[in-house]
Write a protein that holds these residues in place. Structure first.
Motif, PDB file in Angstrom:
ATOM      1  N   THR A 187      42.754  28.317  49.259  1.00 59.19           N
ATOM      2  CA  THR A 187      41.793  29.243  48.647  1.00 59.19           C
ATOM      3  C   THR A 187      41.414  28.714  47.275  1.00 59.19           C
ATOM      4  O   THR A 187      42.285  28.543  46.423  1.00 59.19           O
TER       5      THR A 187
ATOM      6  N   TRP B  14      38.513  30.016  42.028  1.00 60.51           N
ATOM      7  CA  TRP B  14      37.497  31.008  41.658  1.00 60.51           C
ATOM      8  C   TRP B  14      37.465  32.153  42.666  1.00 60.51           C
ATOM      9  O   TRP B  14      37.284  33.311  42.306  1.00 60.51           O
ATOM     10  N   TRP B  15      37.677  31.847  43.961  1.00 54.81           N
ATOM     11  CA  TRP B  15      37.706  32.889  44.990  1.00 54.81           C
ATOM     12  C   TRP B  15      38.951  33.759  44.818  1.00 54.81           C
ATOM     13  O   TRP B  15      38.892  34.978  44.958  1.00 54.81           O
ATOM     14  N   GLN B  16      40.044  33.113  44.489  1.00 52.82           N
ATOM     15  CA  GLN B  16      41.290  33.852  44.264  1.00 52.82           C
ATOM     16  C   GLN B  16      41.128  34.833  43.101  1.00 52.82           C
ATOM     17  O   GLN B  16      41.628  35.957  43.158  1.00 52.82           O
ATOM     18  N   ARG B  17      40.417  34.402  42.043  1.00 48.30           N
ATOM     19  CA  ARG B  17      40.215  35.277  40.890  1.00 48.30           C
ATOM     20  C   ARG B  17      39.240  36.408  41.190  1.00 48.30           C
ATOM     21  O   ARG B  17      39.520  37.571  40.910  1.00 48.30           O
ATOM     22  N   LEU B  18      38.088  36.067  41.765  1.00 52.02           N
ATOM     23  CA  LEU B  18      37.013  37.048  41.907  1.00 52.02           C
ATOM     24  C   LEU B  18      37.201  37.988  43.097  1.00 52.02           C
ATOM     25  O   LEU B  18      36.883  39.169  43.007  1.00 52.02           O
ATOM     26  N   VAL B  19      37.671  37.466  44.209  1.00 52.19           N
ATOM     27  CA  VAL B  19      37.766  38.273  45.422  1.00 52.19           C
ATOM     28  C   VAL B  19      39.155  38.875  45.599  1.00 52.19           C
ATOM     29  O   VAL B  19      39.306  40.076  45.836  1.00 52.19           O
ATOM     30  N   TYR B  20      40.197  38.048  45.472  1.00 48.25           N
ATOM     31  CA  TYR B  20      41.558  38.529  45.702  1.00 48.25           C
ATOM     32  C   TYR B  20      42.248  39.020  44.438  1.00 48.25           C
ATOM     33  O   TYR B  20      43.363  39.518  44.492  1.00 48.25           O
TER      34      TYR B  20
END
Length: 197
Positions: free
Chosen positions: A136, A139-145
């Motif tokens: 992952t 940036w996806w880990q920060r914004l989505v998860y």
């Protein structure tokens, strides 16, 4: 530079992994810089993964591997855990390590709660670093998860027992990273090991 006592835990359940390489690189650099290091590999630790109790009465005895982990933790001033992100969380065996070893009277004291009812932490005086490998993107880990795994380890596990602050390193995407990418990650780990950070 002040010498640190560092416990490094390779939290991958497999004997060969990127987490192991990161842990060994960090440990080697820290030793070369004069720090005292104890390195544990989760894959070599034998213990029952299931807490298996409905509460903390009649808790099953800790196996030698868990007793050794807690002794190394008591010795340490800084804890570094390398682990992969699996299904949004820690590998089952790594989570089981905390489930089994962080017990009342050793890791926290429910007889001395604060004003909010939170038990007194018993593992204070230690800092930590959590090193996560993942597919992952950061940036996806920060914004989505919302960095759920970082919150779980920082606040609900380490923070609960008094290990703080916990800093984070995130390496992704990890499964198909080339030699140049993993080389940079290993260099970063070496620099952190030398600094005991």
């Amino acid at each position: 530079m002040q010498t640190q006592r560092i416990l490094v835990l390779d939290g991958h359940p497999a004997p060969a992994s990127l987490s192991r390489s990161l842990a060994e690189t960090y440990s080697g650099a820290a030793r070369q810089a004069g720090h005292e290091v104890r390195l544990l590999h989760l894959s070599e630790m034998d213990f029952d993964l299931d807490f298996g109790r409905a509460g903390y009465r009649d808790v099953k005895p800790l196996e030698p591997a868990l007793e050794g982990f807690m002794a190394d933790l008591a010795w340490s001033g800084h804890v570094v855990v390398m682990a992969p992100l699996w299904w949004g969380g820690l590998p089952a065996k790594l989570k089981a390590l905390f489930d089994r070893a962080f017990l009342p009277g050793t890791a926290f004291d429910p007889r001395r709660p604060n004003r909010l009812g939170v038990p007194a932490p018993l593992l204070t005086g230690r800092s930590a670093r959590l090193v996560i490998t993942s597919d992952t993107p950061g940036w996806w880990q920060r914004l989505v998860y919302r960095r759920a795994i970082a919150h779980q380890v920082t606040r609900q596990i380490f923070g609960f027992v008094g290990i703080r602050p916990t800093r984070h390193s995130w390496f992704a995407p990890a499964s198909h990273a080339g030699a140049g990418v993993t080389g940079r990650w290993l260099s970063e780990m070496a620099a952190l090991g030398r600094a005991a950070a």
